[in-house]
Design an enzyme around this catalytic site. Sequence first.
Site, short mmCIF file in Angstrom:
data_model
loop_
_atom_site.label_atom_id
_atom_site.label_comp_id
_atom_site.label_asym_id
_atom_site.label_seq_id
_atom_site.Cartn_x
_atom_site.Cartn_y
_atom_site.Cartn_z
N LYS A 114 -7.25 47.32 9.64
CA LYS A 114 -6.02 46.54 9.87
C LYS A 114 -6.15 45.63 11.09
O LYS A 114 -5.55 44.56 11.12
CB LYS A 114 -4.80 47.47 10.01
CG LYS A 114 -4.48 48.18 8.69
CD LYS A 114 -3.06 48.70 8.60
CE LYS A 114 -2.81 49.26 7.21
NZ LYS A 114 -1.60 50.03 7.07
N LYS A 195 -7.82 49.97 -3.51
CA LYS A 195 -6.81 50.96 -3.86
C LYS A 195 -5.49 50.27 -4.21
O LYS A 195 -5.23 49.16 -3.73
CB LYS A 195 -6.63 51.99 -2.73
CG LYS A 195 -5.84 51.50 -1.54
CD LYS A 195 -5.35 52.69 -0.71
CE LYS A 195 -4.29 52.21 0.27
NZ LYS A 195 -3.39 53.23 0.76
N LYS A 198 0.80 48.89 -1.44
CA LYS A 198 2.05 48.13 -1.32
C LYS A 198 1.79 46.73 -0.80
O LYS A 198 2.50 45.79 -1.11
CB LYS A 198 2.97 48.81 -0.32
CG LYS A 198 3.62 50.05 -0.81
CD LYS A 198 4.34 50.70 0.35
CE LYS A 198 4.53 52.17 0.11
NZ LYS A 198 4.46 52.94 1.32
P1 ATP Z 1 -0.26 50.62 1.55
O1 ATP Z 1 -0.12 50.87 0.08
O2 ATP Z 1 0.52 49.45 2.05
O3 ATP Z 1 -1.68 50.67 2.01
P2 ATP Z 1 0.35 53.24 1.64
O4 ATP Z 1 0.98 53.30 0.30
O5 ATP Z 1 -1.02 53.84 1.87
O6 ATP Z 1 0.42 51.82 2.21
P3 ATP Z 1 2.13 55.15 2.66
O7 ATP Z 1 3.49 54.86 2.19
O8 ATP Z 1 2.06 55.63 4.04
O9 ATP Z 1 1.27 53.91 2.69
O10 ATP Z 1 1.40 56.16 1.70
C1 ATP Z 1 2.03 57.32 1.31
C2 ATP Z 1 1.11 58.33 0.71
O11 ATP Z 1 0.55 57.84 -0.50
C3 ATP Z 1 -0.08 58.70 1.60
O12 ATP Z 1 -0.30 60.08 1.54
C4 ATP Z 1 -1.22 57.94 1.00
O13 ATP Z 1 -2.46 58.57 1.24
C5 ATP Z 1 -0.86 57.95 -0.46
N1 ATP Z 1 -1.41 56.79 -1.15
C6 ATP Z 1 -1.20 55.50 -0.86
N2 ATP Z 1 -1.85 54.69 -1.72
C7 ATP Z 1 -2.50 55.52 -2.58
C8 ATP Z 1 -3.35 55.30 -3.71
N3 ATP Z 1 -3.64 54.09 -4.13
N4 ATP Z 1 -3.82 56.37 -4.36
C9 ATP Z 1 -3.51 57.62 -3.97
N5 ATP Z 1 -2.72 57.90 -2.91
C10 ATP Z 1 -2.22 56.87 -2.22
#
Ligand code: ATP
Length: 330
Positions: A114, A195, A198
Site C-alpha cells: 500500500k 485477489k 473492494k
Molecule cells: P480490500 O478488499 O480492499 O483489499 P479487504 O476486503 O481485504 O480489503 P477487509 O474488509 O479488512 O479488507 O477484509 C475482511 C476479511 O476478509 C479479512 O479477514 C480478509 O482476509 C478477508 N478477505 C478479503 N479479501 C479476501 C479474498 N479475496 N479472499 C478471501 N478472503 C478475503
Amino acid sequence: MEDKKRVLTGLQPTGIIHLGNYIGAIKQMVEYQEKYDSYIFVADLHSITIPQDKDTLSKKTRDLIALYLACGIDPNRNTIFIQSENLYHTNLAWILECNSYFGELSRMHQFKEKSLKNQNFTVGLLTYPVLMAADILLYDADYVPVGIDQKQHVEITRDIAIRFNNKYGKTFKIPEPLITETGTKILDLVDPTKKMSKSTENPKGIITLLDDLEVARKKIMGATTDSETIVRFDPENKPGISNLINIYSSITNKSIKEIEKEFEGCNYGTFKSKVADAVVELLKTIQDKYNSIISSGIIDEILDSGKDKSSKIAKAKYELAKERMGFKRY
Ligand code: ATP
Ligand code: LTN
C-alpha cells in the site's frame, strides 16, 4: 460459556463486502459461533489508514453490521461492536507501539504494497498491525479467523505479545490465526491473478453481497477462464476455473474432488451457470434478511450492548498492561 475458547475478528467498513470477505471471513464466523465465544467488530479505525469519506463512513459501518447479521451472525452468540466506540483499543495500541519496532512494521507485506501505491502514506498505515494487535490482545482471543492476506498481522501480534510478556510478565494470551482451507483466497473474476478486493478498479471482477442478482449472474458467466474445456482444479495453470471451483465448493460445501466429478465432460458454460445459480441463491437469502434488518431498531440495541460488554473486558486488560509497564499513581 467459561470453558469455550474465544474467537475474534474484525472487518473494515471500506466498501460493501464481497464474496471474498464472505468466504474468507464471515462464513467461518457463522460456523465458529456454534462452538466458540465469539467477538466481531467493525474495524473503522483501521479503515482511516487510507482516507475515508467522512459523510459515508458511519453508514458503511451500519450496513456492514446489517450484512453480518444477514449472513447468519447471531447477536445472541456474538459480541458485536464498533472499534472506535471502545477507547481501549487505541489506548493499548499506543502502549504496544512503544514495544514494537519500525523495522518489523516496515517489513509487513500489506504496508509495502500500500505504501508503494501512494508514496504520501500516513504513519497509521505503518502502525496498522499494532492497532490490530491491540484489538486481539485486549480480549485474550485464542483464535483469529482471517484470510491469508492477514496472517502476517496475526503473526506480528504474537511476536509483540511474547515480547511484552517476556519483558513485563505474563499479560497477554498468544493468539493463533485460523485460516480456511478451501476458498482461502477468492480471486478477481476478470483478473484471476489478483485477489477479489473492494478496492478493485473493475467492478466486473467482484461480486458484492448487495449486487443486483442478474448483474451477479452475468459477472460469473463472464468470468475469465482458459482455453481448455476441462473443469479441473489447478490454481497455477487454470486460476479462473480454480477460483470458480473454490467459490462453488465454499457455497455448496462440496469438496473439490466431488465438483470435478460432477462436471466431468461438461463445458465451461454449464459449469459457470451452476456456479451462478449457487451464488444468486446465496445473495438472495442474504439480501432478503438485510432489507428487513436495516430498517429495524435492532442494530442500535446490539451495538449498545456490544459496546458495554467489550469495554468491560478491554478495560481490565488495558489496566493490567498499563500497570505492568509501571503506570500507576506514585
Ligand atoms: P480490500 O478488499 O480492499 O483489499 P479487504 O476486503 O481485504 O480489503 P477487509 O474488509 O479488512 O479488507 O477484509 C475482511 C476479511 O476478509 C479479512 O479477514 C480478509 O482476509 C478477508 N478477505 C478479503 N479479501 C479476501 C479474498 N479475496 N479472499 C478471501 N478472503 C478475503
Ligand atoms: N486488518 C483486518 C481487519 C482487522 C482485524 C482485526 C481482523 C482489524 N483488526 C483484528 C482480525 C482481528 C483486515 O483488513 N482484514
